[in-house]
Design a protein around this motif. Structure first.
Motif, PDB file in Angstrom:
ATOM      1  N   GLN A 205      77.374 113.714   3.676  1.00 38.95           N
ATOM      2  CA  GLN A 205      77.546 113.053   4.978  1.00 38.95           C
ATOM      3  C   GLN A 205      76.604 113.615   6.043  1.00 38.95           C
TER       4      GLN A 205
ATOM      5  N   LEU B 262      78.196 101.201  -3.377  1.00 39.70           N
ATOM      6  CA  LEU B 262      77.992 102.375  -2.532  1.00 39.70           C
ATOM      7  C   LEU B 262      79.064 102.461  -1.437  1.00 39.70           C
ATOM      8  N   THR B 263      79.286 101.357  -0.745  1.00 37.58           N
ATOM      9  CA  THR B 263      80.253 101.393   0.361  1.00 37.58           C
ATOM     10  C   THR B 263      81.689 101.456  -0.137  1.00 37.58           C
TER      11      THR B 263
ATOM     12  N   THR C 205      80.508 105.341   1.013  1.00 37.22           N
ATOM     13  CA  THR C 205      79.289 105.400   1.811  1.00 37.22           C
ATOM     14  C   THR C 205      79.456 104.577   3.085  1.00 37.22           C
TER      15      THR C 205
ATOM     16  N   ALA D 265      74.173 103.007   3.566  1.00 35.63           N
ATOM     17  CA  ALA D 265      73.813 102.247   2.370  1.00 35.63           C
ATOM     18  C   ALA D 265      72.708 101.234   2.677  1.00 35.63           C
TER      19      ALA D 265
ATOM     20  N   LEU E  39      74.900 110.525   1.276  1.00 28.26           N
ATOM     21  CA  LEU E  39      76.110 109.986   0.662  1.00 28.26           C
ATOM     22  C   LEU E  39      77.065 111.080   0.197  1.00 28.26           C
TER      23      LEU E  39
END
Length: 417
Positions: free
Chosen positions: A243, A105-106, A110, A115, A240
């Motif tokens: 934003q 995710l990051t 993200t 996350a 995600l």
């Protein structure tokens, strides 16, 4: 006595009192904020109030409220059961699945707290249901988030590379990402090996209210559970993909779900961890006051002006680790890299090595209960003695603050200098 000494002394006194006596550290922090801010630093009340972490407050309230609602209508049980089927009943693999999901995710953009906010409540419910150590689960989610946080597509990675691009230095994006991923992976491995089998600090008496929240999972979800799953999906897409502020999204989703199930959700607000909110809000307000008064910047500058470059690099790693345990990692990174640039230009230190070490030292301590990520773990832990679990998180973070900068410096700075 200088304002710096008074400010740091007050911080140490707060920790001692909050650890020894059964009083919320956040209350002490609010009292110290106004006492030190007005009497020693000359700030007005309005300037002090500017440091209150409104965004973090809304995030924790929204996320814990939404997952309290989802727990009461049985949706969390459905997700936990689906997760167990995914790992084919091998529940010991769950922390590693969460680590990898957080890293993915990051790594693809993200923001780390977003996350963590999505995964920690689910992970804490896994831990509660299957008697996993909640400290291990929570810390591995955070480490996973930071493992991917310095890819060129990630928020933190883009920030650091953007700051470096404004200087004469060059740092390889691959080196930055690899350093963060490997160190966080090793940290997770050590956490799992050393702590996974340790006893969980269970509450002395069962929390009947929370225990009764669990709803038996039938074969198929009912319409309320389908609606909850749709809201959770919308939360992920909104946070995600677009934003949007995750706290407000979670509050909106929780309110909608409560309105269609009012009888069962009458006490859903009890699931919000108010003691954690008080603790985190008080400490972050105090640290924000120190930042506004320039105390944090002065401490960093003192560290940068001491000794040989290789020693100064270690001191900078320790400075950002200690500071970031109480303040925004993003803000610390933004402040420390310009301070490190003159040191790199006037020495033979490796730019990639020191920048990566500073990035890792700054983020690796986000397990602290005074950071967004650590606070989410503390707020979502279930079935544990809150005070003992808080001490475990503090002890874990203390170990990272003590050893993390040394490891980052030894692995990333020392060999290339």
């Amino acid at each position: 006595m200088s304002p710096e000494v008074i400010s740091i002394g007050a911080l140490l006194v707060m920790f001692v009192i909050g650890t020894v006596l059964p009083i919320n550290l956040g209350i002490l922090a609010f009292v110290a904020t106004f006492a030190v801010g007005t009497a020693s630093l000359g700030l007005t009340e309005d300037e002090i109030f500017e440091g209150f972490p409104v965004k973090l407050f809304v995030t924790i309230v929204g996320v814990t409220y939404l997952f309290s609602v989802a727990r009461r209508n049985g949706t969390i049980d459905l997700l936990v059961a689906a997760g167990v089927r995914l790992v084919r009943g091998k529940v010991a693999l769950i922390p590693w699945v969460l680590f990898l999901v957080a890293a993915l995710l990051t790594a693809f953009g993200t923001f780390t707290p977003a996350a963590v906010a999505i995964l920690v409540p689910i992970g804490m419910n896994f831990a509660h249901r299957y008697k996993l150590n909640p400290l291990v689960v929570g810390m591995m989610v955070i480490s996973g988030g930071h493992a991917g946080a310095f890819s060129p597509l990630a928020v933190s990675g883009a920030l650091v590379l953007g700051l470096v691009d404004k200087t004469e230095l060059h740092v390889s994006p691959v080196a930055l990402f690899t350093a963060s991923f490997v160190i966080n992976l090793l940290l997770s491995l050590l956490t799992y090996v050393l702590l996974a089998k340790r006893p969980v600090p269970l509450a002395e008496q069962a929390d009947a209210t929370r225990e009764n929240e669990d709803v038996a999972v039938s074969g198929r979800p009912d319409w309320r559970q389908w609606l909850t799953l749709a809201c959770l999906l919308a939360l992920v897409v909104g946070a995600l993909g677009f934003q949007l502020e995750i706290g407000f999204l979670a509050l909106g989703a929780g309110t909608l779900l409560a309105l269609v199930d009012m009888k069962r959700q009458e006490k859903a607000a009890d699931g919000i961890s108010w003691s954690t909110l008080l603790l985190v809000a008080g400490m972050m307000t105090y640290i924000a006051m120190l930042e506004k008064a320039g105390i944090i910047e002065k401490i960093s500058e003192h560290a940068a002006g001491l000794g040989a470059p290789i020693v100064v690099a270690l001191l900078l790693c320790f400075t950002v680790a200690i500071t970031s345990a109480f303040a925004s990692s993003t803000a610390i990174l933004t402040a420390i890299i310009p301070i490190a640039v003159p040191l790199l230009l006037s020495s033979h230190l490796s730019p990639a090595g020191l920048i990566a070490a500073l990035a890792v030292s700054t983020t690796i301590v986000d397990t602290s209960p005074f950071s967004t990520n650590g606070a989410l773990v503390l707020a979502n832990a279930r079935g544990v003695d809150a005070r003992r679990f808080y001490r475990q998180v503090i002890s874990y973070t203390g170990g990272i603050v003590a050893l993390g900068p040394v490891v980052a410096w030894g692995a990333l700075v020392l060999p290339w200098s």
